[in-house]
Design an enzyme around this catalytic site. Structure first.
Site, PDB file in Angstrom:
ATOM      1  CG  PHE A  28      34.074 -10.631 -11.833  1.00 20.15           C
ATOM      2  CD1 PHE A  28      32.798 -10.295 -12.256  1.00 20.15           C
ATOM      3  CD2 PHE A  28      34.831 -11.464 -12.645  1.00 20.15           C
ATOM      4  CE1 PHE A  28      32.289 -10.766 -13.454  1.00 20.15           C
ATOM      5  CE2 PHE A  28      34.330 -11.938 -13.855  1.00 20.15           C
ATOM      6  CZ  PHE A  28      33.054 -11.588 -14.258  1.00 20.15           C
ATOM      7  CD  GLN A  29      32.979 -15.101 -13.402  1.00 19.58           C
ATOM      8  OE1 GLN A  29      34.088 -15.641 -13.458  1.00 19.58           O
ATOM      9  NE2 GLN A  29      32.099 -15.176 -14.391  1.00 19.58           N
TER      10      GLN A  29
END
Ligand SMILES: Cc1cc2nc3c(=O)[nH]c(=O)nc-3n(C[C@H](O)[C@H](O)[C@H](O)COP(=O)(O)OP(=O)(O)OC[C@H]3O[C@@H](n4cnc5c(N)ncnc54)[C@H](O)[C@@H]3O)c2cc1C
Ligand SMILES: Cc1ncc(C[n+]2csc(CCOP(=O)(O)OP(=O)(O)O)c2C)c(N)n1
Ligand SMILES: [Mg+2]
Length: 574
Positions: free
Chosen positions: A111-112
């Site tokens: 994530f990210q």
């Protein structure tokens, strides 16, 4: 003493003298933010990470010290890209610290997760991925050293979340940074100085090209001494403005695409060009095949890769400009170039009638009026930060600077949206200076959210929006080269007065020249940030202009209206 990686980061920043950081939090930097309040460093929470990068850049250009950015991984980091590229093009020192996903999940599309060192490799001076707490302190020290030494530039340090959370014993190491292979302190060879001296003494029509390197190396006194001793006139690049006072009799003004006609003509007729800390940008040279055909070239630059990159140098000197001029000065004889200076004076007279916008007050408000008047009312002493476009060129032409670091503008990348955040950054470097933002209606809207940052920080800026209802510089190209097909350049703007008010700031408006004085005076009196909507002539153009790739002497000149011919140059009269 036992410290986490996040604590070490703040301690190193304190040791390095950092007083302000521009940033925006997120998951991958939360351990760093968690310790922020324990350290004596002011954090400015921006509205968009691009704003943080331009603020750090503006801080650096106004102070000469690296600006510091803090952002999270993924979208936080990618939002910095335009700001990093802007700083890279204009050699502005900056350290960007980004959080990265934990090292155990790197490469797993966590994530990210973005490979920000990969993304910024070509647009940063250097970058690092730090995944071990032991590297945090030494890497940050190196990053600041690289950002500020030699040819300055942006450095990115990406730190994984696990490294921020690890703990270790930490003692600040204040030994100097040693980096084998990185040589920002190259010494000038004596035989090159000899050859330069020979060329200077035998030249009859020399011109100094003074660039951003004059300001960055702090060679102000040396440049002045050099030209006064040799009586060589000086042409300035956009980023060199302020390196020699505008009022100095040997300062000719700006060269290049929107430079003064006489300056470009002098360059084309010169027999010697002395390029001091400038990189022969294509906005400066025009057609390279016909550029300064009669001139030998001496090029002094701290970056060896600049010598012979664009222009073949007869003498290429790699070194810090200030030190190089200090070495040259004692051996320079006193010289005279009376005929040459007289000749340039003649070129000037023709240009003054033609190129300088000296339009009488006919009820229209021209951008040049506004900028000239702001210069006049602030006695040329304000720090001016521009955006990109026509207003930027008119500012270069009409706001005359006597001091360095007082014109902050995005030159090489030409980044719209730069002005407002860069001015916020400059405010932290220069808490007591009067600061004016001069922005176009288009570019202002790209980062206008930072008005909230002004309010939040209680910052005083005066913001002049040169509102011509167009992406003016592009419209000008469409007018001149695309038969007036104004595709996508007309703007429907918000009400800038109400916009300021919505942010809890003051908004003012001027639609005629008589109103300029009042709104400028009011803005200077009101304590908080003031936005002034200057509704100016819509289809006005910047002259002179060297079309892209054209010969430097083949400028498009301002047509000469009859009533202007008799007038002299307003700037010098005022
Ligand atoms: C719309 C628009 C129009 C423009 N029109 C013009 C125009 O008409 N005229 C113009 O001039 N520009 C114009 N520009 C700007 C132009 O694109 C360049 O940004 C500018 O010319 C670069 O100036 P510079 O070479 O002095 O600075 P930089 O690009 O910052 O280069 C500085 C040089 O100095 C060197 N240096 C750094 N530190 C030292 C040191 N300590 N000692 C020695 N050397 C050092 C660096 O290595 C580098 O080579 C325009 C930009 C825009 C957006
Ligand atoms: C981020 C970005 N996008 C596009 C451009 C191309 N561009 C250069 S000048 C300009 C017009 C600027 O318009 P405005 O801000 O209104 O200033 P004006 O020229 O009207 O003074 C544009 C679109 C740019 N320089 N930067
Ligand atoms: Mg505009």
């Amino acid at each position: 003493m036992e410290r986490t990686g996040a604590q070490i980061l703040w301690e190193v920043l304190v040791q390095l003298g950092v007083d302000v950081v521009f940033g925006y939090p997120g998951g991958a930097v939360l351990p760093i933010y968690d310790f922020m309040l324990e350290y004596p460093i002011h954090h400015v929470r921006v509205r968009h990470e691009q704003g943080a990068a331009h603020m750090a850049d503006g801080y650096a250009r106004a102070s000469g010290k690296p600006g510091v950015v803090l952002a999270t991984s993924g979208p936080g980091a990618t939002n910095l890209v335009t700001g990093i590229a802007t700083a890279m093009m204009d050699s502005s020192p900056m350290v960007c610290i980004t959080g990265q996903v934990p090292s155990s999940v790197i490469g797993m599309d966590a994530f990210q997760e973005t490979d920000i060192t990969g993304v910024t490799l070509p647009i940063s001076k250097h970058n690092y991925l730090v995944s071990n707490i032991e590297e945090i302190g030494p890497t940050l020290k190196e990053a600041f050293y690289i950002a500020a030494s030699g040819r300055p530039g942006p450095v990115l340090v990406d730190i994984t979340k696990d490294a921020q959370n690890q703990s270790m014993d930490f003692v600040w190491d204040d030994s100097p940074v040693r980096l084998p292979g990185y040589r920002p302190d190259l010494r000038v060879l004596p035989e090159e100085l000899e050859r330069a001296l020979d060329l200077i003494q035998s030249s009859r029509r020399p011109v100094v090209l003074a660039g951003h390197g004059v300001i960055m190396s702090g060679a102000l006194k040396e440049l002045k001494h050099f030209i006064e001793k040799t009586q060589i006139p000086v042409a300035m690049t956009l980023l060199g403005i302020g390196g020699l006072p505008a009022s100095h009799p040997l300062n000719l003004g700006m060269m290049g695409m929107h430079g003064e006609a006489w300056v470009n003509k002098a360059i084309q007729e010169a027999d010697l060009l002395l390029a001091f800390g400038m990189r022969f940008d294509d906005r400066v040279t025009g057609n390279l095949n016909t550029y300064a055909p009669k001139a030998r070239k001496i090029h002094i630059d701290v970056d060896p890769s600049e010598i012979n990159k664009v222009i073949k140098a007869d003498v290429g000197i790699v070194g810090d400009l200030r030190e190089t001029l200090q070495t040259l000065l004692p051996d320079l004889p006193q010289l005279e170039h009376r005929d040459w200076l007289e000749y340039i004076g003649l070129l000037k007279a023709d240009s003054a009638a033609r190129d300088i916008q000296n339009i009488p007050d006919d009820g229209h408000l021209y951008a040049a009026h506004v900028i000239h008047d702001i210069w006049h009312y602030t006695q040329g002493e304000a720090l001016v930060v521009t955006d990109v476009g026509q207003h930027q060129m008119w500012t270069a032409q009409y706001y005359q600077h006597e001091h360095p670091q007082r014109l902050i503008t995005s030159g090489g990348l030409g980044t719209m949206g730069f002005a407002l955040p860069a001015a916020i950054g400059a405010r932290f470097a220069r808490p007591d200076d009067e600061i004016w933002v001069i922005a176009g209606d288009g570019g202002f809207q790209m980062t206008q959210a930072e008005l909230s940052t002004c309010k939040q920080e209680g910052i005083k800026l005066n913001i002049a929006i040169i509102n011509n209802g167009y992406l003016g510089m592009v419209r000008q190209w469409q007018e001149l080269f695309y038969e007036r097909r104004y595709a996508a350049t007309q703007l429907i703007n918000p009400d800038f007065v109400m916009l300021a008010q919505a942010h809890g700031l003051t908004g003012l408006r001027a639609e005629s020249r008589e109103e300029v004085h009042d709104v400028v005076a009011q803005a200077r009196e009101i304590p908080g940030t003031v936005v002034i909507d200057f509704q100016v002539e819509q289809e006005d153009s910047v002259y002179p202009m060297v079309p892209t790739g054209a010969d430097l002497h083949n400028m498009i000149r301002r047509p000469v209206p009859q009533h202007e011919i008799a007038k002299s140059d307003v700037r010098r009269k005022a």
